[in-house]
Design a protein around this motif. Sequence first.
Motif, PDB file in Angstrom:
ATOM      1  N   LEU A 216       0.824  -1.204   0.000  1.00 39.12           N
ATOM      2  CA  LEU A 216       0.000   0.000   0.000  1.00 39.12           C
ATOM      3  C   LEU A 216       0.861   1.258   0.000  1.00 39.12           C
ATOM      4  O   LEU A 216       0.492   2.276  -0.601  1.00 39.12           O
ATOM      5  CB  LEU A 216      -0.940  -0.016   1.199  1.00 39.12           C
ATOM      6  CG  LEU A 216      -2.004  -1.121   1.170  1.00 39.12           C
ATOM      7  CD1 LEU A 216      -2.709  -1.219   2.508  1.00 39.12           C
ATOM      8  CD2 LEU A 216      -3.011  -0.884   0.060  1.00 39.12           C
ATOM      9  N   ASP A 217       2.020   1.207   0.670  1.00 41.18           N
ATOM     10  CA  ASP A 217       2.966   2.324   0.588  1.00 41.18           C
ATOM     11  C   ASP A 217       3.442   2.512  -0.850  1.00 41.18           C
ATOM     12  O   ASP A 217       3.587   3.648  -1.322  1.00 41.18           O
ATOM     13  CB  ASP A 217       4.169   2.064   1.499  1.00 41.18           C
ATOM     14  CG  ASP A 217       3.816   2.148   2.972  1.00 41.18           C
ATOM     15  OD1 ASP A 217       3.207   3.152   3.376  1.00 41.18           O
ATOM     16  OD2 ASP A 217       4.158   1.218   3.722  1.00 41.18           O
ATOM     17  N   LEU A 218       3.688   1.410  -1.545  1.00 40.91           N
ATOM     18  CA  LEU A 218       4.123   1.486  -2.946  1.00 40.91           C
ATOM     19  C   LEU A 218       3.024   2.093  -3.814  1.00 40.91           C
ATOM     20  O   LEU A 218       3.281   3.007  -4.614  1.00 40.91           O
ATOM     21  CB  LEU A 218       4.502   0.086  -3.441  1.00 40.91           C
ATOM     22  CG  LEU A 218       4.740  -0.083  -4.952  1.00 40.91           C
ATOM     23  CD1 LEU A 218       5.799   0.883  -5.458  1.00 40.91           C
ATOM     24  CD2 LEU A 218       5.134  -1.535  -5.256  1.00 40.91           C
ATOM     25  N   MET A 219       1.802   1.597  -3.696  1.00 39.23           N
ATOM     26  CA  MET A 219       0.698   2.130  -4.494  1.00 39.23           C
ATOM     27  C   MET A 219       0.462   3.607  -4.212  1.00 39.23           C
ATOM     28  O   MET A 219       0.238   4.397  -5.135  1.00 39.23           O
ATOM     29  CB  MET A 219      -0.576   1.330  -4.214  1.00 39.23           C
ATOM     30  CG  MET A 219      -0.523  -0.116  -4.641  1.00 39.23           C
ATOM     31  SD  MET A 219      -1.993  -1.022  -4.070  1.00 39.23           S
ATOM     32  CE  MET A 219      -1.494  -2.718  -4.397  1.00 39.23           C
ATOM     33  N   THR A 220       0.539   3.984  -2.929  1.00 38.07           N
ATOM     34  CA  THR A 220       0.334   5.382  -2.552  1.00 38.07           C
ATOM     35  C   THR A 220       1.462   6.260  -3.085  1.00 38.07           C
ATOM     36  O   THR A 220       1.216   7.359  -3.607  1.00 38.07           O
ATOM     37  CB  THR A 220       0.233   5.506  -1.027  1.00 38.07           C
ATOM     38  OG1 THR A 220      -0.855   4.709  -0.558  1.00 38.07           O
ATOM     39  CG2 THR A 220       0.018   6.957  -0.602  1.00 38.07           C
ATOM     40  N   SER A 221       2.692   5.793  -2.969  1.00 33.45           N
ATOM     41  CA  SER A 221       3.840   6.572  -3.453  1.00 33.45           C
ATOM     42  C   SER A 221       3.781   6.758  -4.960  1.00 33.45           C
ATOM     43  O   SER A 221       4.115   7.840  -5.472  1.00 33.45           O
ATOM     44  CB  SER A 221       5.139   5.883  -3.057  1.00 33.45           C
ATOM     45  OG  SER A 221       5.267   5.811  -1.652  1.00 33.45           O
ATOM     46  N   ARG A 222       3.368   5.723  -5.671  1.00 32.34           N
ATOM     47  CA  ARG A 222       3.239   5.849  -7.130  1.00 32.34           C
ATOM     48  C   ARG A 222       2.163   6.878  -7.471  1.00 32.34           C
ATOM     49  O   ARG A 222       2.347   7.712  -8.376  1.00 32.34           O
ATOM     50  CB  ARG A 222       2.904   4.478  -7.723  1.00 32.34           C
ATOM     51  CG  ARG A 222       2.748   4.465  -9.236  1.00 32.34           C
ATOM     52  CD  ARG A 222       4.022   4.831  -9.956  1.00 32.34           C
ATOM     53  NE  ARG A 222       5.108   3.892  -9.676  1.00 32.34           N
ATOM     54  CZ  ARG A 222       6.361   4.078 -10.084  1.00 32.34           C
ATOM     55  NH1 ARG A 222       6.681   5.179 -10.763  1.00 32.34           N
ATOM     56  NH2 ARG A 222       7.300   3.195  -9.801  1.00 32.34           N
ATOM     57  N   TYR A 223       1.046   6.863  -6.754  1.00 31.16           N
ATOM     58  CA  TYR A 223       0.003   7.860  -6.971  1.00 31.16           C
ATOM     59  C   TYR A 223       0.531   9.269  -6.682  1.00 31.16           C
ATOM     60  O   TYR A 223       0.274  10.209  -7.449  1.00 31.16           O
ATOM     61  CB  TYR A 223      -1.210   7.557  -6.081  1.00 31.16           C
ATOM     62  CG  TYR A 223      -2.156   8.724  -5.924  1.00 31.16           C
ATOM     63  CD1 TYR A 223      -2.944   9.150  -6.989  1.00 31.16           C
ATOM     64  CD2 TYR A 223      -2.239   9.421  -4.717  1.00 31.16           C
ATOM     65  CE1 TYR A 223      -3.796  10.231  -6.852  1.00 31.16           C
ATOM     66  CE2 TYR A 223      -3.092  10.506  -4.581  1.00 31.16           C
ATOM     67  CZ  TYR A 223      -3.862  10.908  -5.644  1.00 31.16           C
ATOM     68  OH  TYR A 223      -4.695  11.996  -5.524  1.00 31.16           O
TER      69      TYR A 223
END
Length: 305
Positions: free
Chosen positions: A290-297
């Motif tokens: 979820l940190d990865l998905m949020t950071s990409r966003y």
Amino acid sequence: MTIEMIPFEADRLLDWTALGDAILAGHKMAKAEIGDTFLYRGDDTMLSRAAWIDGMGSAVKTANIMPGNPGRGEPLVHGAVNLYDDIDGSLQAIVDFHLVTKWKTAGDSVLGARLLARPDSKVVLIVGAGTVARSLREAYGATFPDARFLVWNRSPEGAERMAAGYKDTEAVADLAKAVAQADIVTSATMSSEPVLRGEWLRPGQHIDLIGAYRPDMREADDTVLQRARLFMDSRATVLDHIGEFKDPIARGVIRREDVQGDLYDVAAGDFHRQSDDEITLYKNGGGAHLDLMTSRYILDAWRDR
């Protein structure tokens, strides 16, 4: 390739609904590989959480938790998120730790409510009045704009300070009475003992549990879990790691099969409320994916600014 340095000021570029959509899109991709590493120096802790999603890239979020920092006038936690390219593994961005944590944590919870709570929910109770609780007030306020908010905290002064900062928000002293009024109950405490009791619940509510992150922590008692249909963000990060479900499963109070789904089940249509009267419960366990998905966003929003 330019390495983007993304500060907390990027907060103004972000949107809770758009983040939720990005998280759902990420769960349609290959399942994430995740791993956590803990290092210790006396009372100090370095926690590094890593995730890799084929087609999205990888990220490492490092939190340096220093209990002596407040005495030095520093935040308890410092850190950053390193975001890497999917093709060649090069570093694309270094994102402010507190920015990612704010949006990942509250965005995860409000996405669960989008999927499970009654869309006509009018009263949201926030249990706790810390930093996460304030992020939840922002996220739920944006997602349920017609709702009014109640805030309960072990320290009534904390609830009053928080409520004073927002419109349509009231501090309350009686938790049982507040739960009975609420359509959505979102809890972000550091409690090791349950603060929410199943006997207080009524049909149609949605319960959002955030605070427990260790095997010895609980926010809801056994009766809450037995009365609700159970969901979570990630089986991999919750079932065997967080006391909210791990403890009652070990004692036979609930079974692993009682968990109806996680966010990887949304695309198959297995993550939803069945009736207006049922009680739904969502455990926000977090996770490096979820940190990865949020950071990409966040990186995409930063580049589009």
